[in-house]
Design a protein around this motif. Sequence first.
Motif, mmCIF file in Angstrom:
data_model
loop_
_atom_site.group_PDB
_atom_site.id
_atom_site.type_symbol
_atom_site.label_atom_id
_atom_site.label_comp_id
_atom_site.label_asym_id
_atom_site.label_seq_id
_atom_site.Cartn_x
_atom_site.Cartn_y
_atom_site.Cartn_z
ATOM 1 N N ALA A 100 27.498 -12.374 51.843
ATOM 2 C CA ALA A 100 27.362 -11.880 50.475
ATOM 3 C C ALA A 100 28.713 -11.556 49.859
ATOM 4 C CB ALA A 100 26.481 -10.628 50.461
ATOM 5 N N TYR A 101 28.753 -11.572 48.536
ATOM 6 C CA TYR A 101 29.945 -11.205 47.767
ATOM 7 C C TYR A 101 29.487 -10.286 46.645
ATOM 8 C CZ TYR A 101 33.831 -11.658 44.461
ATOM 9 O OH TYR A 101 34.864 -11.404 43.590
ATOM 10 N N PHE A 102 30.080 -9.095 46.596
ATOM 11 C CA PHE A 102 29.620 -8.121 45.599
ATOM 12 C C PHE A 102 30.781 -7.188 45.271
ATOM 13 C CE2 PHE A 102 27.096 -4.398 44.143
ATOM 14 C CZ PHE A 102 26.300 -5.035 43.197
ATOM 15 N N PRO A 103 31.613 -7.548 44.289
ATOM 16 C CA PRO A 103 32.869 -6.822 44.061
ATOM 17 C C PRO A 103 32.691 -5.560 43.215
ATOM 18 C CG PRO A 103 32.723 -8.652 42.534
ATOM 19 C CD PRO A 103 31.463 -8.682 43.344
ATOM 20 N N HIS A 104 31.957 -4.574 43.756
ATOM 21 C CA HIS A 104 31.705 -3.340 43.000
ATOM 22 C C HIS A 104 31.750 -2.137 43.936
ATOM 23 C CE1 HIS A 104 30.404 -5.837 39.640
ATOM 24 N NE2 HIS A 104 29.686 -6.533 40.525
ATOM 25 N N ARG A 105 31.955 -0.991 43.317
ATOM 26 C CA ARG A 105 31.885 0.243 44.109
ATOM 27 C C ARG A 105 30.411 0.621 44.300
ATOM 28 N NH1 ARG A 105 35.295 5.810 43.745
ATOM 29 N NH2 ARG A 105 36.855 4.382 44.548
ATOM 30 N N VAL A 106 30.025 0.766 45.575
ATOM 31 C CA VAL A 106 28.616 0.962 45.923
ATOM 32 C C VAL A 106 28.487 2.188 46.818
ATOM 33 C CG1 VAL A 106 26.634 -0.044 47.164
ATOM 34 C CG2 VAL A 106 28.175 -1.528 45.846
ATOM 35 N N THR A 107 27.437 2.966 46.616
ATOM 36 C CA THR A 107 27.113 4.018 47.572
ATOM 37 C C THR A 107 25.684 3.810 48.049
ATOM 38 O OG1 THR A 107 27.358 6.374 48.064
ATOM 39 C CG2 THR A 107 26.278 5.821 45.974
ATOM 40 N N TYR A 108 25.446 4.181 49.315
ATOM 41 C CA TYR A 108 24.170 3.872 49.947
ATOM 42 C C TYR A 108 23.388 5.151 50.242
ATOM 43 C CZ TYR A 108 20.909 2.712 53.697
ATOM 44 O OH TYR A 108 19.781 2.603 54.476
ATOM 45 N N HIS A 109 22.140 5.174 49.818
ATOM 46 C CA HIS A 109 21.240 6.293 50.124
ATOM 47 C C HIS A 109 20.253 5.855 51.200
ATOM 48 C CE1 HIS A 109 18.256 9.443 49.805
ATOM 49 N NE2 HIS A 109 17.341 8.588 49.415
ATOM 50 N N PRO A 110 20.334 6.443 52.403
ATOM 51 C CA PRO A 110 19.377 6.087 53.452
ATOM 52 C C PRO A 110 18.043 6.771 53.161
ATOM 53 C CG PRO A 110 20.930 7.720 54.278
ATOM 54 C CD PRO A 110 21.247 7.510 52.820
ATOM 55 N N THR A 111 17.007 6.023 52.948
ATOM 56 C CA THR A 111 15.734 6.640 52.582
ATOM 57 C C THR A 111 15.114 7.302 53.817
ATOM 58 O OG1 THR A 111 14.533 4.596 52.986
ATOM 59 C CG2 THR A 111 15.388 4.943 50.764
ATOM 60 N N CYS A 112 14.326 8.348 53.567
ATOM 61 C CA CYS A 112 13.827 9.190 54.670
ATOM 62 C C CYS A 112 13.040 8.396 55.689
ATOM 63 C CB CYS A 112 12.955 10.306 54.111
ATOM 64 S SG CYS A 112 13.873 11.421 53.031
ATOM 65 N N HIS A 113 12.167 7.511 55.218
ATOM 66 C CA HIS A 113 11.307 6.821 56.172
ATOM 67 C C HIS A 113 12.075 5.770 56.966
ATOM 68 C CE1 HIS A 113 7.361 8.122 53.996
ATOM 69 N NE2 HIS A 113 8.044 9.117 54.516
ATOM 70 N N SER A 114 13.076 5.141 56.361
ATOM 71 C CA SER A 114 13.867 4.198 57.165
ATOM 72 C C SER A 114 14.720 4.971 58.169
ATOM 73 C CB SER A 114 14.721 3.302 56.277
ATOM 74 O OG SER A 114 15.562 4.055 55.459
ATOM 75 N N LEU A 115 15.159 6.145 57.762
ATOM 76 C CA LEU A 115 16.009 6.959 58.627
ATOM 77 C C LEU A 115 15.224 7.601 59.764
ATOM 78 C CD1 LEU A 115 19.028 7.757 58.369
ATOM 79 C CD2 LEU A 115 18.284 9.852 57.256
ATOM 80 N N ARG A 116 14.117 8.259 59.409
ATOM 81 C CA ARG A 116 13.466 9.116 60.392
ATOM 82 C C ARG A 116 12.167 8.561 60.977
ATOM 83 N NH1 ARG A 116 16.543 13.204 57.542
ATOM 84 N NH2 ARG A 116 15.338 12.851 55.675
ATOM 85 N N LEU A 117 11.558 7.593 60.327
ATOM 86 C CA LEU A 117 10.360 6.989 60.935
ATOM 87 C C LEU A 117 10.723 5.670 61.618
ATOM 88 C CD1 LEU A 117 7.555 7.706 58.313
ATOM 89 C CD2 LEU A 117 7.887 8.765 60.541
ATOM 90 N N LEU A 118 11.591 4.868 60.969
ATOM 91 C CA LEU A 118 11.975 3.585 61.571
ATOM 92 C C LEU A 118 13.222 3.704 62.425
ATOM 93 C CD1 LEU A 118 11.475 1.063 58.631
ATOM 94 C CD2 LEU A 118 9.848 1.783 60.383
#
Lengths: 250, 468, 199
Positions: A128-146
Amino acid sequence: MRVALFVTCLVDGLFPDVGKATVTLLERLGHEVVVPRGQTCCGQMHVNTGYARMALPVVRNHVEAFADADVVVTPSGSCTAAVRHQHADVAREHGDRGLADAAAQVGQRTYELSEFLVDVLGLTDVGAYFPHRVTYHPTCHSLRLLRVGDRPEQLLRAVRGIDLVELPAADECCGFGGTFALKNPDTSTAMLADKMAAVVGTGARVLTAGDSSCLMHIGGGLSRLRTGVRPLHLAQVLASTADAPTAVTR
Amino acid sequence: MTFLGMPTLSGEPFPTAARAALGDAQLRRNLAKATGTIRAKRARVVEELPDWAGLRAAGAAIKDATLADLDTHLLAFEADLVARGTTVHWARDGAEAARIVTDLVAATGTREVIKVKSMAGAEIGLNDAFDAAGIAPIETDLAELIVQLGHDRPSHILVPAIHRSRAEIRDLFRREMPGVAPDLTDEPAALAEAARRFLRHKFTTVDVAISGANFAVADTGSLVVVESEGNGRMCLTLPRTLISVVGIEKLVPTWSDLEVFLQLLPRSSTGERMNPYTSVWTGPTEGQTAHVVLVDNGRTATLADTVGRAALRCIRCSACLNSCPVYARTGGHAYGSVYPGPIGAVLSPQLTGVAHNRTLPYASSLCGVCQDVCPVAIDIPSILVHLRGKVVEDHAPVAEAAAMRALAWAMADAGRWRRLLRAGRLGRALGRRRDRIGSLPPPLSAWTGTRDAPRPPRQTFRDWWESR
Amino acid sequence: MNARDEILRRIAAALGDRRPTPPVPRAYRRATGEPGDVDLFADRVRDYGARVRVVSADAIAAAVATALHDRNARDVVAAPGIPAGWAPTADRSTVDTQRLGAVDGVITACRVAIAATGTIVLDHDAPDQGVRALTLLPDYHLVVVRRDRIVADVPDAVAALAGVRTQTWISGPSATSDIELERVEGVHGPRTLEVIVAR
């Protein structure tokens, strides 16, 4: 590989671009995508609000729709968790052992997008190519259930041109919680306010996450405050290339 | 005189109470600071133990095994106590427990009692019962004393005055504490010193103490109180009569089981390797008269629910409160129960029956952090969902149930679902100006009060897929 | 039906057909019987804000004298059973609460000490540790911990304490965090804890 896409009700009805990006990404990686016709929704809103009995036919529909798929991929941590951890229990509690067993089978073959890319395909660089400033939010269910851990960040770090900045208190819930946002709007809004302050503080142009639901929530707040921060699903960032970039403006 | 008891486990609906709390900026600051501090401390000392996961699994299993044979363990515990000369009482509910305790105190002829902080005592409404019986209860835990002097309610299991800032406490002490220096500062050390002076005289002169217990050991008859300040030791040691109020779920089968809980509790609770003081006593000690009141008050009803019963594993550490994003913003009063936070949201409705606590099971975004930090691995989110089912079964809101039924009907069939989504495109008319919907009718107005809603797209994903 | 029978009946009904519970998994560090680390113990006690002196086994009496001198503690009580050589002038018979609240300090031995947590456990039936009030009311508590009392971790201590009826586990001085969760040392118990560790 032949991949069955569970697009989710929210993406189907409100965020089709997320589904399109998932298809684009998987096809670019050389896989055949199919979209089983019978699919609708995982039913977790019903279950999580106390209407598990009503969700039973929804669960049955999902299990039947994906019974023949070898691998199911879905651009949602929350829906993956529902399929994997909730469906069999709902069936069992309502006395349908056969459905419970079938649901467990489907659950075992269902992967959240970052899990599929990293664990099944063994990829972190998806080109991928994506020339931008990005911040990532880990969602609760991906973090704590998966327990997807840092798989999404591994994928994002490999994106060319990206300026990935850390989100403070990233693992704290954004306050969505399905019907929680409607039943407890004041508390939900207080949580959202803190999440938005953290996002805006990073100076990121784009907020990304693995769930359209949480993005709808944080994005809805960011839009109301006219912050200019664009919510984009992880699939939309990973689908972006120099030839076919994902737009960050509407 | 009959004491009927004030409700201690249910209050006004959570969303209403939360709205008031959320409007209090000072409260929000106090809570954010306090919970943030303790979260970091807990994380540090938990990380230090390589076998934390093993301890946690053992803690959960010991509690489950205790509950699965609760009557056997209770009878063994009772036999140990009786053999050593402790008088054992049983109480079906809070009012009965409070009556037993006040009668015991009245029989000694004293009009004052000193108290060790006890959740069971708060749950059974002991202070109100004492007031009604003309007996003055004196809280000796600093935070409980702050709550008592402020005619306030506790808002946290471990730190009941967590909602108060040092300046508020100083003002309260100046106003309410007998004999306090008028120039008392708001330094925590100075405030603690003021409490020390005030309470020292009570410790050495009051004849009856009331305690709870963190653990009750079935095979030895030992009771265990875990504390920090030393007020517990004072109460357990100096008065001639000691009355301990113990929930029937506090049992552990054997002495050696404490090797697990005395590691899990302090690290989860105050974020220390060990709390300053733990007292263990086995039968009446050093010439005291000892009573134990075993309390049910909804615990057996909770035990009857095979999903919800896991809430009875709780060792009252409060790690779930400190980690919960909802609690950190609303504080404990919004829960309307002496058990606030995530554990309160699963325990209170079970102890009272969901009919008396319909909103608490919904007072969570189901983010799951409570389960992660729970030292006895209670799956609080799953129990919340289970209890939501009971709320709906008991009394579902009519409009909500109708909407859910209609949606479920559509979602159970792909054809119906497609037609519904296509109809939803009519919503496009709403966000025409800037492609976002700024206002929707109730109940969705709860959403658009503070967030824009997405405008339905021209084409659903499925329509795009089939057209490409 | 009385309350006891009613509660027992409710439990039996709640449990229904009981199934045998699986054995408790014990996948954590259990008691080993190995001695605890003296230096780790000393460090962990210091962490709580207690004063620690590590001395050789034949220097206990001298260390006690130094500690009491440094503290300027003259009116000192002691558990009746401590060795005669430690604090020879201490009062070994007082249990009066008024007097205990007024003395300069108290000196005792301990039953068990836990290296991993810096905890000292008193057995109140042991003559060298004394009744509970003895170590509760004075403002200064001096404890002598001999090397053979130091165990590695909590499970070792729990094993060593089986059958001990009345115990106090002490981890640093009295403390509260009830005001804005800021730790304040010294509320009701002894505000100063000092430990002499004999190697």
